[in-house]
Motif scaffolding. Structure first.
Motif, PDB file in Angstrom:
ATOM      1  N   SER A  92       0.837  -1.193   0.000  1.00 28.88           N
ATOM      2  CA  SER A  92       0.000   0.000   0.000  1.00 28.88           C
ATOM      3  C   SER A  92       0.877   1.250   0.000  1.00 28.88           C
ATOM      4  CB  SER A  92      -0.897   0.017   1.237  1.00 28.88           C
ATOM      5  OG  SER A  92      -1.592   1.244   1.299  1.00 28.88           O
ATOM      6  N   THR A  93       0.591   2.164  -0.906  1.00 26.39           N
ATOM      7  CA  THR A  93       1.355   3.409  -0.995  1.00 26.39           C
ATOM      8  C   THR A  93       0.597   4.588  -0.391  1.00 26.39           C
ATOM      9  OG1 THR A  93       0.487   3.813  -3.205  1.00 26.39           O
ATOM     10  CG2 THR A  93       2.611   2.656  -3.055  1.00 26.39           C
ATOM     11  N   ASN A  94      -0.514   4.328   0.264  1.00 27.57           N
ATOM     12  CA  ASN A  94      -1.330   5.402   0.832  1.00 27.57           C
ATOM     13  C   ASN A  94      -0.527   6.298   1.764  1.00 27.57           C
ATOM     14  OD1 ASN A  94      -3.570   4.553  -0.567  1.00 27.57           O
ATOM     15  ND2 ASN A  94      -4.427   3.418   1.148  1.00 27.57           N
ATOM     16  N   LYS A  95       0.317   5.700   2.594  1.00 30.91           N
ATOM     17  CA  LYS A  95       1.110   6.477   3.543  1.00 30.91           C
ATOM     18  C   LYS A  95       1.995   7.479   2.798  1.00 30.91           C
ATOM     19  CE  LYS A  95       4.926   6.019   6.767  1.00 30.91           C
ATOM     20  NZ  LYS A  95       5.947   5.159   7.320  1.00 30.91           N
ATOM     21  N   PHE A  96       2.632   7.031   1.725  1.00 29.52           N
ATOM     22  CA  PHE A  96       3.526   7.894   0.969  1.00 29.52           C
ATOM     23  C   PHE A  96       2.755   9.002   0.249  1.00 29.52           C
ATOM     24  CE2 PHE A  96       5.608   3.609   0.777  1.00 29.52           C
ATOM     25  CZ  PHE A  96       6.505   3.865   1.804  1.00 29.52           C
ATOM     26  N   GLU A  97       1.593   8.660  -0.274  1.00 32.94           N
ATOM     27  CA  GLU A  97       0.763   9.664  -0.948  1.00 32.94           C
ATOM     28  C   GLU A  97       0.280  10.717   0.046  1.00 32.94           C
ATOM     29  OE1 GLU A  97       0.530   9.938  -4.169  1.00 32.94           O
ATOM     30  OE2 GLU A  97       1.637   8.081  -4.447  1.00 32.94           O
ATOM     31  N   ASN A  98      -0.139  10.286   1.223  1.00 26.00           N
ATOM     32  CA  ASN A  98      -0.596  11.223   2.253  1.00 26.00           C
ATOM     33  C   ASN A  98       0.531  12.151   2.691  1.00 26.00           C
ATOM     34  OD1 ASN A  98      -3.145  10.115   2.173  1.00 26.00           O
ATOM     35  ND2 ASN A  98      -2.813   8.783   3.934  1.00 26.00           N
ATOM     36  N   GLU A  99       1.733  11.598   2.852  1.00 26.62           N
ATOM     37  CA  GLU A  99       2.882  12.415   3.242  1.00 26.62           C
ATOM     38  C   GLU A  99       3.211  13.441   2.163  1.00 26.62           C
ATOM     39  OE1 GLU A  99       5.938   9.553   4.059  1.00 26.62           O
ATOM     40  OE2 GLU A  99       5.201   9.162   6.084  1.00 26.62           O
ATOM     41  N   ALA A 100       3.152  13.037   0.901  1.00 26.98           N
ATOM     42  CA  ALA A 100       3.428  13.969  -0.201  1.00 26.98           C
ATOM     43  C   ALA A 100       2.356  15.061  -0.261  1.00 26.98           C
ATOM     44  CB  ALA A 100       3.498  13.216  -1.526  1.00 26.98           C
ATOM     45  N   ASN A 101       1.106  14.703  -0.006  1.00 32.49           N
ATOM     46  CA  ASN A 101       0.035  15.700   0.028  1.00 32.49           C
ATOM     47  C   ASN A 101       0.228  16.683   1.172  1.00 32.49           C
ATOM     48  OD1 ASN A 101      -1.420  14.921  -2.226  1.00 32.49           O
ATOM     49  ND2 ASN A 101      -2.675  13.467  -1.091  1.00 32.49           N
ATOM     50  N   LEU A 102       0.608  16.194   2.341  1.00 32.27           N
ATOM     51  CA  LEU A 102       0.826  17.071   3.483  1.00 32.27           C
ATOM     52  C   LEU A 102       1.987  18.026   3.206  1.00 32.27           C
ATOM     53  CD1 LEU A 102      -0.076  17.801   6.327  1.00 32.27           C
ATOM     54  CD2 LEU A 102       1.523  16.095   7.199  1.00 32.27           C
ATOM     55  N   PHE A 134      -6.375  29.791  -4.323  1.00 37.77           N
ATOM     56  CA  PHE A 134      -5.043  29.261  -4.616  1.00 37.77           C
ATOM     57  C   PHE A 134      -5.049  28.124  -5.646  1.00 37.77           C
ATOM     58  CE2 PHE A 134      -4.529  31.386  -0.567  1.00 37.77           C
ATOM     59  CZ  PHE A 134      -3.393  32.130  -0.808  1.00 37.77           C
ATOM     60  N   CYS A 135      -6.235  27.827  -6.189  1.00 37.22           N
ATOM     61  CA  CYS A 135      -6.386  26.786  -7.222  1.00 37.22           C
ATOM     62  C   CYS A 135      -5.801  25.449  -6.777  1.00 37.22           C
ATOM     63  CB  CYS A 135      -5.740  27.226  -8.538  1.00 37.22           C
ATOM     64  SG  CYS A 135      -6.464  28.712  -9.213  1.00 37.22           S
ATOM     65  N   ILE A 136      -6.176  25.041  -5.575  1.00 36.35           N
ATOM     66  CA  ILE A 136      -5.731  23.752  -5.052  1.00 36.35           C
ATOM     67  C   ILE A 136      -6.949  22.973  -4.564  1.00 36.35           C
ATOM     68  CG2 ILE A 136      -3.412  24.523  -4.390  1.00 36.35           C
ATOM     69  CD1 ILE A 136      -4.430  24.812  -1.523  1.00 36.35           C
ATOM     70  N   PRO A 137      -6.851  21.655  -4.482  1.00 39.86           N
ATOM     71  CA  PRO A 137      -7.977  20.848  -3.988  1.00 39.86           C
ATOM     72  C   PRO A 137      -8.291  21.183  -2.522  1.00 39.86           C
ATOM     73  CG  PRO A 137      -6.319  19.455  -5.036  1.00 39.86           C
ATOM     74  CD  PRO A 137      -5.724  20.807  -4.905  1.00 39.86           C
ATOM     75  N   THR A 138      -9.564  21.196  -2.181  1.00 37.70           N
ATOM     76  CA  THR A 138      -9.947  21.465  -0.792  1.00 37.70           C
ATOM     77  C   THR A 138      -9.356  20.448   0.167  1.00 37.70           C
ATOM     78  OG1 THR A 138     -12.020  20.265  -1.111  1.00 37.70           O
ATOM     79  CG2 THR A 138     -12.101  22.659  -1.384  1.00 37.70           C
ATOM     80  N   GLU A 139      -9.200  19.201  -0.299  1.00 38.46           N
ATOM     81  CA  GLU A 139      -8.642  18.147   0.545  1.00 38.46           C
ATOM     82  C   GLU A 139      -7.244  18.507   1.056  1.00 38.46           C
ATOM     83  OE1 GLU A 139     -11.804  16.682  -1.947  1.00 38.46           O
ATOM     84  OE2 GLU A 139      -9.899  17.590  -2.537  1.00 38.46           O
ATOM     85  N   LEU A 140      -6.526  19.288   0.269  1.00 36.53           N
ATOM     86  CA  LEU A 140      -5.185  19.684   0.654  1.00 36.53           C
ATOM     87  C   LEU A 140      -5.215  20.597   1.882  1.00 36.53           C
ATOM     88  CD1 LEU A 140      -2.648  18.819  -0.826  1.00 36.53           C
ATOM     89  CD2 LEU A 140      -2.542  21.070  -1.854  1.00 36.53           C
ATOM     90  N   LEU A 141      -6.240  21.422   1.980  1.00 38.25           N
ATOM     91  CA  LEU A 141      -6.376  22.284   3.147  1.00 38.25           C
ATOM     92  C   LEU A 141      -6.961  21.549   4.338  1.00 38.25           C
ATOM     93  CD1 LEU A 141      -7.669  25.509   1.413  1.00 38.25           C
ATOM     94  CD2 LEU A 141      -5.405  25.128   2.390  1.00 38.25           C
ATOM     95  N   ILE A 142      -7.815  20.584   4.074  1.00 36.51           N
ATOM     96  CA  ILE A 142      -8.441  19.818   5.150  1.00 36.51           C
ATOM     97  C   ILE A 142      -7.410  19.044   5.940  1.00 36.51           C
ATOM     98  CG2 ILE A 142     -10.008  17.891   5.623  1.00 36.51           C
ATOM     99  CD1 ILE A 142     -11.751  18.968   3.301  1.00 36.51           C
ATOM    100  N   ILE A 143      -6.378  18.514   5.265  1.00 28.79           N
ATOM    101  CA  ILE A 143      -5.380  17.715   5.987  1.00 28.79           C
ATOM    102  C   ILE A 143      -4.473  18.552   6.862  1.00 28.79           C
ATOM    103  CG2 ILE A 143      -5.388  15.849   4.307  1.00 28.79           C
ATOM    104  CD1 ILE A 143      -2.749  16.926   3.212  1.00 28.79           C
ATOM    105  N   ARG A 144      -4.493  19.878   6.671  1.00 29.76           N
ATOM    106  CA  ARG A 144      -3.700  20.780   7.494  1.00 29.76           C
ATOM    107  C   ARG A 144      -4.379  20.944   8.823  1.00 29.76           C
ATOM    108  NH1 ARG A 144      -0.664  25.250   5.156  1.00 29.76           N
ATOM    109  NH2 ARG A 144      -0.026  25.358   7.270  1.00 29.76           N
TER     110      ARG A 144
END
Length: 76
Positions: free
Chosen positions: A29-39, A66-76
């Motif tokens: 599973s690469t989910n951990k790596f994808e989440n880290e890259a998103n953060l 800022f033309c970014i996905p809302t999910e990117l701000l939610i994880i902050r």
């Protein structure tokens, strides 16, 4: 900007990991790596100072500015 920031996160955080290879040729599973890259990307593209400056705005509004996905701000 989002894609570049995300991929830069992989390049900096996961220097010895090939996520594409793992996805295509293993059951790992690469989910951990994808989440880290998103953060990483979320902190790169929108600073804490910027979030304070736009504190009266909704997450959706900030994401649109800022033309970014809302999910990117939610994880902050």
């Amino acid at each position: 900007m989002y894609v570049c920031g995300h991929e830069l996160g992989h390049a900096i955080l996961h220097t010895k990991i090939n996520c594409t290879f793992l996805k295509q040729h293993t059951l790992f599973s690469t989910n951990k790596f994808e989440n880290e890259a998103n953060l990483f990307c979320s902190y790169l593209l929108v600073s804490d100072e910027t979030l304070k400056q736009y504190s009266d705005y909704s997450i959706e509004q900030i994401a649109a500015i800022f033309c970014i996905p809302t999910e990117l701000l939610i994880i902050r």
